[in-house]
Design an enzyme around this catalytic site. Structure first.
Site, PDB file in Angstrom:
ATOM      1  N   LEU A  34     102.215  97.345 -52.308  1.00 40.80           N
ATOM      2  CA  LEU A  34     101.326  98.270 -51.601  1.00 40.80           C
ATOM      3  C   LEU A  34     100.448  99.047 -52.565  1.00 40.80           C
ATOM      4  O   LEU A  34      99.344  99.450 -52.235  1.00 40.80           O
ATOM      5  CB  LEU A  34     102.149  99.249 -50.763  1.00 40.80           C
ATOM      6  CG  LEU A  34     102.930  98.642 -49.599  1.00 40.80           C
ATOM      7  CD1 LEU A  34     103.968  99.619 -49.084  1.00 40.80           C
ATOM      8  CD2 LEU A  34     101.971  98.246 -48.488  1.00 40.80           C
ATOM      9  N   GLY A  35     100.958  99.271 -53.760  1.00 42.51           N
ATOM     10  CA  GLY A  35     100.177 100.029 -54.728  1.00 42.51           C
ATOM     11  C   GLY A  35     101.000 100.366 -55.952  1.00 42.51           C
ATOM     12  O   GLY A  35     102.216 100.139 -55.984  1.00 42.51           O
ATOM     13  N   LYS A  36     100.304 100.880 -56.963  1.00 40.32           N
ATOM     14  CA  LYS A  36     100.964 101.252 -58.211  1.00 40.32           C
ATOM     15  C   LYS A  36     100.608 102.675 -58.538  1.00 40.32           C
ATOM     16  O   LYS A  36      99.442 103.062 -58.417  1.00 40.32           O
ATOM     17  CB  LYS A  36     100.446 100.345 -59.342  1.00 40.32           C
ATOM     18  CG  LYS A  36     101.492  99.391 -59.880  1.00 40.32           C
ATOM     19  CD  LYS A  36     100.873  98.478 -60.912  1.00 40.32           C
ATOM     20  CE  LYS A  36     101.056  99.043 -62.318  1.00 40.32           C
ATOM     21  NZ  LYS A  36     100.595  98.074 -63.341  1.00 40.32           N
ATOM     22  N   GLY A  38     101.744 106.324 -61.160  1.00 41.36           N
ATOM     23  CA  GLY A  38     102.042 106.644 -62.544  1.00 41.36           C
ATOM     24  C   GLY A  38     103.343 105.995 -63.019  1.00 41.36           C
ATOM     25  O   GLY A  38     103.387 105.325 -64.057  1.00 41.36           O
ATOM     26  N   PHE A  39     104.415 106.168 -62.255  1.00 38.05           N
ATOM     27  CA  PHE A  39     105.715 105.630 -62.636  1.00 38.05           C
ATOM     28  C   PHE A  39     106.173 104.525 -61.701  1.00 38.05           C
ATOM     29  O   PHE A  39     106.916 103.633 -62.092  1.00 38.05           O
ATOM     30  CB  PHE A  39     106.792 106.734 -62.597  1.00 38.05           C
ATOM     31  CG  PHE A  39     106.682 107.696 -63.728  1.00 38.05           C
ATOM     32  CD1 PHE A  39     107.183 107.371 -64.981  1.00 38.05           C
ATOM     33  CD2 PHE A  39     106.078 108.927 -63.553  1.00 38.05           C
ATOM     34  CE1 PHE A  39     107.062 108.249 -66.042  1.00 38.05           C
ATOM     35  CE2 PHE A  39     105.960 109.816 -64.602  1.00 38.05           C
ATOM     36  CZ  PHE A  39     106.449 109.482 -65.858  1.00 38.05           C
ATOM     37  N   ALA A  40     105.730 104.630 -60.455  1.00 43.12           N
ATOM     38  CA  ALA A  40     106.318 103.779 -59.419  1.00 43.12           C
ATOM     39  C   ALA A  40     105.437 102.595 -59.058  1.00 43.12           C
ATOM     40  O   ALA A  40     104.235 102.596 -59.277  1.00 43.12           O
ATOM     41  CB  ALA A  40     106.551 104.610 -58.176  1.00 43.12           C
ATOM     42  N   CYS A  42     104.970 100.362 -55.481  1.00 43.89           N
ATOM     43  CA  CYS A  42     105.359 100.487 -54.089  1.00 43.89           C
ATOM     44  C   CYS A  42     105.242  99.135 -53.376  1.00 43.89           C
ATOM     45  O   CYS A  42     104.245  98.435 -53.553  1.00 43.89           O
ATOM     46  CB  CYS A  42     104.443 101.511 -53.449  1.00 43.89           C
ATOM     47  SG  CYS A  42     105.217 102.358 -52.107  1.00 43.89           S
ATOM     48  N   LYS A  57     109.438 102.748 -52.864  1.00 39.66           N
ATOM     49  CA  LYS A  57     108.823 103.163 -54.115  1.00 39.66           C
ATOM     50  C   LYS A  57     109.872 102.878 -55.178  1.00 39.66           C
ATOM     51  O   LYS A  57     110.970 103.449 -55.126  1.00 39.66           O
ATOM     52  CB  LYS A  57     108.530 104.666 -53.991  1.00 39.66           C
ATOM     53  CG  LYS A  57     107.505 105.189 -54.908  1.00 39.66           C
ATOM     54  CD  LYS A  57     107.055 106.564 -54.454  1.00 39.66           C
ATOM     55  CE  LYS A  57     106.610 107.372 -55.643  1.00 39.66           C
ATOM     56  NZ  LYS A  57     106.005 108.654 -55.268  1.00 39.66           N
ATOM     57  N   ASP A 151      99.128 118.790 -55.213  1.00 37.55           N
ATOM     58  CA  ASP A 151      98.378 117.586 -55.590  1.00 37.55           C
ATOM     59  C   ASP A 151      97.692 116.988 -54.366  1.00 37.55           C
ATOM     60  O   ASP A 151      97.702 115.773 -54.159  1.00 37.55           O
ATOM     61  CB  ASP A 151      99.308 116.569 -56.264  1.00 37.55           C
ATOM     62  CG  ASP A 151      98.540 115.524 -57.065  1.00 37.55           C
ATOM     63  OD1 ASP A 151      97.354 115.760 -57.375  1.00 37.55           O
ATOM     64  OD2 ASP A 151      99.133 114.479 -57.394  1.00 37.55           O
TER      65      ASP A 151
HETATM   66  P1  ADP Z   1     103.189 107.760 -58.066  1.00 34.84           P
HETATM   67  O1  ADP Z   1     103.937 108.968 -57.611  1.00 34.84           O
HETATM   68  O2  ADP Z   1     103.835 107.064 -59.216  1.00 34.84           O
HETATM   69  O3  ADP Z   1     101.713 108.010 -58.281  1.00 34.84           O
HETATM   70  P2  ADP Z   1     102.626 106.945 -55.416  1.00 34.84           P
HETATM   71  O4  ADP Z   1     103.524 107.708 -54.548  1.00 34.84           O
HETATM   72  O5  ADP Z   1     101.227 107.448 -55.557  1.00 34.84           O
HETATM   73  O6  ADP Z   1     103.268 106.729 -56.846  1.00 34.84           O
HETATM   74  O7  ADP Z   1     102.552 105.439 -54.876  1.00 34.84           O
HETATM   75  C1  ADP Z   1     101.733 104.465 -55.481  1.00 34.84           C
HETATM   76  C2  ADP Z   1     100.907 103.718 -54.439  1.00 34.84           C
HETATM   77  O8  ADP Z   1     101.759 103.064 -53.512  1.00 34.84           O
HETATM   78  C3  ADP Z   1     100.029 104.597 -53.580  1.00 34.84           C
HETATM   79  O9  ADP Z   1      98.774 104.834 -54.136  1.00 34.84           O
HETATM   80  C4  ADP Z   1      99.898 103.771 -52.303  1.00 34.84           C
HETATM   81  O10 ADP Z   1      98.887 102.806 -52.451  1.00 34.84           O
HETATM   82  C5  ADP Z   1     101.241 103.107 -52.200  1.00 34.84           C
HETATM   83  N1  ADP Z   1     102.174 103.844 -51.309  1.00 34.84           N
HETATM   84  C6  ADP Z   1     102.967 104.891 -51.641  1.00 34.84           C
HETATM   85  N2  ADP Z   1     103.713 105.298 -50.587  1.00 34.84           N
HETATM   86  C7  ADP Z   1     103.384 104.489 -49.548  1.00 34.84           C
HETATM   87  C8  ADP Z   1     103.809 104.398 -48.162  1.00 34.84           C
HETATM   88  N3  ADP Z   1     104.734 105.225 -47.657  1.00 34.84           N
HETATM   89  N4  ADP Z   1     103.248 103.434 -47.392  1.00 34.84           N
HETATM   90  C9  ADP Z   1     102.305 102.611 -47.890  1.00 34.84           C
HETATM   91  N5  ADP Z   1     101.868 102.638 -49.169  1.00 34.84           N
HETATM   92  C10 ADP Z   1     102.389 103.558 -50.004  1.00 34.84           C
END
Ligand code: ADP
Length: 304
Positions: A34-36, A38-40, A42, A57, A151
């Site tokens: 779904l996405g990336k 800083g650390f995680a 998804c 995540k 944030d």
């Molecule tokens: P970090 O805290 O490491 O920045 P994020 O929480 O921003 O990580 O998650 C990274 C990416 O994963 C997000 O930009 C988004 O694209 C995707 N994502 C995070 N949570 C969800 C969710 N509940 N449903 C769908 N996509 C998500």
């Protein structure tokens, strides 16, 4: 050869120890990324037993060697776990294995307002009113529970399949011990950060979320953040001087200008409260739909 997006067949196992000493295993099928962050990273995941589709995540433990990173994750989990509100991404569960920490969240299939704005450039006042109403609901709940998000930005405003707005990412959130407490840690995202956070010495509180909310309203209506420049240092200078303008080429209502102007002020105590924002003519002059229409993900709402 035609390229194909393949999803590896990865099964995530959660070992659950029962009080009688038995261990049961819950399995999840990992789906598309779904996405990336800083650390995680998804992923979409399916709980195999129930077929429920959720978001996971996944944080590699070897990225958490620094104590600060570990503490931040622990704080994010503790705060997010305690939250239950329709306009906040629901935290479902957390577990770990030898290599990773897995945070299981409600799935938001329609990405974030960041991707929406990239596609649409800017959105209509009615859409902005609709998203802001939902975000203010989430913030009222957070602030009532002494939590500052710190944030708020388009990339942390998720949309689910029903187009409901869900505030997520509590990595920089903090819980106050008492309402008058002032925090001094520097945090936030350059374009959205409040001037009193940049100052550092005076401390900050709930009002930093109101500032970022003002930046969000401006960005959604105008199509670019008010203090954006080529480099972070110049952006910070502009924020500290509250130096921004409304461009001539985008027409926005006087009500919108009036609310943004009230929110983006240097003195935190002069910014409107969440209740005052809801009472402002920008939010009261017309009926606001509960959610935006799915078609608005790709184009402006139809006038009919
Ligand atoms: P970090 O805290 O490491 O920045 P994020 O929480 O921003 O990580 O998650 C990274 C990416 O994963 C997000 O930009 C988004 O694209 C995707 N994502 C995070 N949570 C969800 C969710 N509940 N449903 C769908 N996509 C998500």
């Amino acid at each position: 050869m035609e390229e194909q997006a393949t999803v590896e067949n990865v099964i995530i196992e959660e070992k659950i120890s029962k009080s009688n000493g038995d261990v049961i295993i819950k399995r999840y099928q990992r789906g598309k990324t779904l996405g990336k962050g800083g650390f995680a990273r998804c992923y979409e995941i399916t709980e195999i037993d129930t077929k429920k589709i959720l978001a996971a995540k996944i944080i590699q433990k070897n990225t958490l060697t620094r104590n600060r990173a570990r503490q931040k994750l622990i704080s994010e989990i503790k705060i997010h776990k305690s939250l239950h509100q329709t306009n906040i991404v629901q935290f479902i569960h957390v577990f770990e294995d030898h290599d990773n920490v897995y945070i299981i969240l409600e799935l938001c299939t329609n990405q974030t307002l960041n991707e929406l704005i990239k596609r649409r450039r800017r959105i209509t006042q009615l859409e902005v009113q609709c998203y802001i109403l939902q975000l203010v609901n989430a913030l009222k709940y957070l602030h009532q529970n002494k939590i500052i998000h710190r944030d708020l930005k388009l990339g942390n405003l998720f949309l689910n399949d029903k187009m409901e707005l869900k505030l997520g990412d509590f990595g920089l959130a903090t819980k106050l011990d008492f309402d008058g407490e002032k925090k001094k840690t520097i945090c936030g995202t350059p374009n959205y950060i409040a001037p009193e956070i940049l100052d550092g010495k005076i401390g900050h509180s709930y009002e930093v979320d109101i500032w970022s909310l003002g930046v969000i309203i401006y960005t959604l209506l105008i199509g670019k953040p008010p203090f954006e420049t080529q480099d972070v240092k110049t952006t910070y200078k502009k924020i500290k001087a509250c130096q921004y303008t409304f461009p001539d080429h985008v027409v926005i209502s006087d009500n919108a200008k009036s609310l943004i102007t009230k929110m983006l002020v240097l003195d935190p105590s002069k910014r409107p409260t969440l209740e005052q924002i809801l009472q402002h003519p920008f939010m009261t002059s017309n009926p606001i739909p509960k959610t935006a229409h799915i078609s608005t993900l790709v184009g402006p709402p139809s006038m009919s």
